[in-house]
Scaffold this active site. Structure first.
Site, short mmCIF file in Angstrom:
data_model
loop_
_atom_site.label_atom_id
_atom_site.label_comp_id
_atom_site.label_asym_id
_atom_site.label_seq_id
_atom_site.Cartn_x
_atom_site.Cartn_y
_atom_site.Cartn_z
N LYS A 32 36.96 5.11 16.00
CA LYS A 32 37.07 6.25 15.39
C LYS A 32 38.34 5.83 15.18
O LYS A 32 39.18 6.12 16.65
CB LYS A 32 36.68 7.49 16.11
CG LYS A 32 34.96 8.03 15.66
CD LYS A 32 34.19 9.64 15.66
CE LYS A 32 33.29 9.11 15.04
NZ LYS A 32 32.69 10.91 15.03
N ARG A 42 27.45 7.06 21.43
CA ARG A 42 26.56 6.63 20.12
C ARG A 42 28.28 6.24 20.12
O ARG A 42 28.74 6.06 19.79
CB ARG A 42 26.32 7.84 19.01
CG ARG A 42 26.45 7.30 18.30
CD ARG A 42 26.37 8.39 17.05
NE ARG A 42 25.67 7.95 15.76
CZ ARG A 42 26.52 7.09 15.04
NH1 ARG A 42 27.93 6.90 15.44
NH2 ARG A 42 26.32 6.55 13.33
N1 HH2 Z 1 29.57 9.83 13.51
C1 HH2 Z 1 29.75 9.99 13.11
C2 HH2 Z 1 27.94 10.21 12.45
N2 HH2 Z 1 26.93 10.87 13.16
N3 HH2 Z 1 26.28 11.43 14.42
C3 HH2 Z 1 26.54 12.33 15.62
N4 HH2 Z 1 25.91 13.21 16.23
N5 HH2 Z 1 27.50 12.55 15.96
C4 HH2 Z 1 28.98 11.66 15.98
O1 HH2 Z 1 30.11 11.31 16.46
C5 HH2 Z 1 28.56 10.48 14.62
C6 HH2 Z 1 27.38 10.94 14.29
C7 HH2 Z 1 30.48 8.64 11.86
O2 HH2 Z 1 30.62 7.28 12.19
P1 HH2 Z 1 29.67 6.73 11.40
O3 HH2 Z 1 28.12 6.50 11.74
O4 HH2 Z 1 30.36 5.18 12.73
O5 HH2 Z 1 30.21 5.94 10.58
P2 HH2 Z 1 30.23 6.88 8.53
O6 HH2 Z 1 30.09 7.77 9.36
O7 HH2 Z 1 31.19 5.89 8.37
O8 HH2 Z 1 28.93 5.22 8.38
#
Ligand code: HH2
Length: 304
Positions: free
Chosen positions: A225, A260
């Site tokens: 992040k 995660r």
């Molecule tokens: N962060 C993201 C998405 N889902 N779910 C939980 N429970 N906790 C988190 O910190 C979290 C999440 C954002 O990260 P990412 O899926 O890699 O990116 P994007 O939302 O751009 O697909």
């Protein structure tokens, strides 16, 4: 045993050891790995690799990065359902979490073979989500977010971020319970980066025990992040692996039960070392010199 008194677990996995949730984004616009899979076979290959080290796979069809626009539910379902079917058809049995705010998507994903719901809106986005999860009897992750992805990073403000996130999560847990979801199926997450400045993210990580005290498993998503990038000065999300590992380990030391992550193999390796050093007595698994590593990370015992 009453369901609400059961030991915390995640899709049948005991949470007395920290668990790795591996991220597979099926989105063209995710901040770190968007547009990674051109074919279903490429996704299945990535899932098979990740399943060697991840205890659970988190699949998402809508980016929730700051500024992201919502994806129509039909499109979200078209992204995630064939992917889940392909993973299951390939014989990959690792539990799958569906990262969605939409009940229709969650329903379709569970029918296709997903085992839990990761709702970044903590059941506030879609009124059908709580009854669906209660009826399906699956675990749910309730994540804190201030505002929505389009606006959440515009000057987020808290008087006391830790107290406010704790109180909000506490209220969402109560709402989930009132909707018929037992505590034993609820995971909480402070939502790093979701309506939080760098200082807010650090305060939440440093004060994680305040959330752990709520008595529910805590999930932390810090992987790659932007706050990791800001501290380390690393521009490209994919290059933030070391910073992400340090954060994941710190979170586990503070009591997080699930991390995660994008880099499951590296996280598994770091956790294996932390566990070996942290646990007072070596576990049986260590007696023969074999650490609790993922199958891709087995050592030959020759190295110092
Ligand atoms: N962060 C993201 C998405 N889902 N779910 C939980 N429970 N906790 C988190 O910190 C979290 C999440 C954002 O990260 P990412 O899926 O890699 O990116 P994007 O939302 O751009 O697909």
């Amino acid at each position: 045993m009453r369901d609400d008194l059961a030991e915390p677990s995640l899709c049948g996995l005991s949470l007395d050891t920290p668990r790795v949730m591996g991220i597979l984004n099926l989105t063209p616009d995710s901040f770190s790995d968007g547009g990674r899979f051109e074919t279903l076979q490429a996704l299945v290959n990535a899932a098979a690799t990740m399943a060697k080290d991840a205890d659970i796979l988190d699949l998402g069809g809508e980016s929730t990065r700051p500024g992201a626009k919502p994806v129509p539910v039909g499109e979200e379902i078209r992204r995630v359902v064939p992917a889940i079917c392909a993973i299951r058809d390939a014989g990959i049995t690792t539990p799958i979490s569906i990262d969605t705010r939409n009940a229709e998507t969650a329903r379709a994903a569970l029918a296709a073979g997903a085992n839990m719901v990761n709702d970044v809106s903590a059941l506030t986005h879609d009124p059908e989500m709580a009854p669906l999860i209660a009826e399906a009897g699956v675990p749910v992750c309730l994540m804190h977010m201030k505002g929505d992805p389009r606006t959440m990073q515009i000057n987020p403000h808290y008087d006391d971020v830790v107290a406010e996130v704790r109180a909000w999560l506490f209220a969402r847990v109560r709402a989930a319970e009132e909707a018929g979801i037992p505590r034993s199926r609820i995971i909480i997450d402070p939502g790093l980066g979701f309506g939080k400045t760098l200082a807010h993210n650090l305060a939440l990580l440093r004060s994680l025990p305040v959330l752990v005290e709520l008595g529910l498993p805590v999930l932390i998503g810090a992987s790659r992040k932007s706050f990791v990038g800001r501290i380390t000065g690393v521009e490209r999300p994919a290059d933030r692996v070391a910073g992400s590992l340090a954060t994941a380990l710190f979170a586990v030391m503070q009591g997080a039960r699930i991390v995660r992550v994008h880099d499951a193999a590296e996280t598994r390796q770091a956790l294996a070392m932390w566990q070996a050093l942290h646990e007072p007595k070596p576990k049986a698994a260590l007696a023969d010199g074999t650490a609790r590593l993922g199958t891709s990370q087995k050592t030959n015992g020759q190295e110092g």
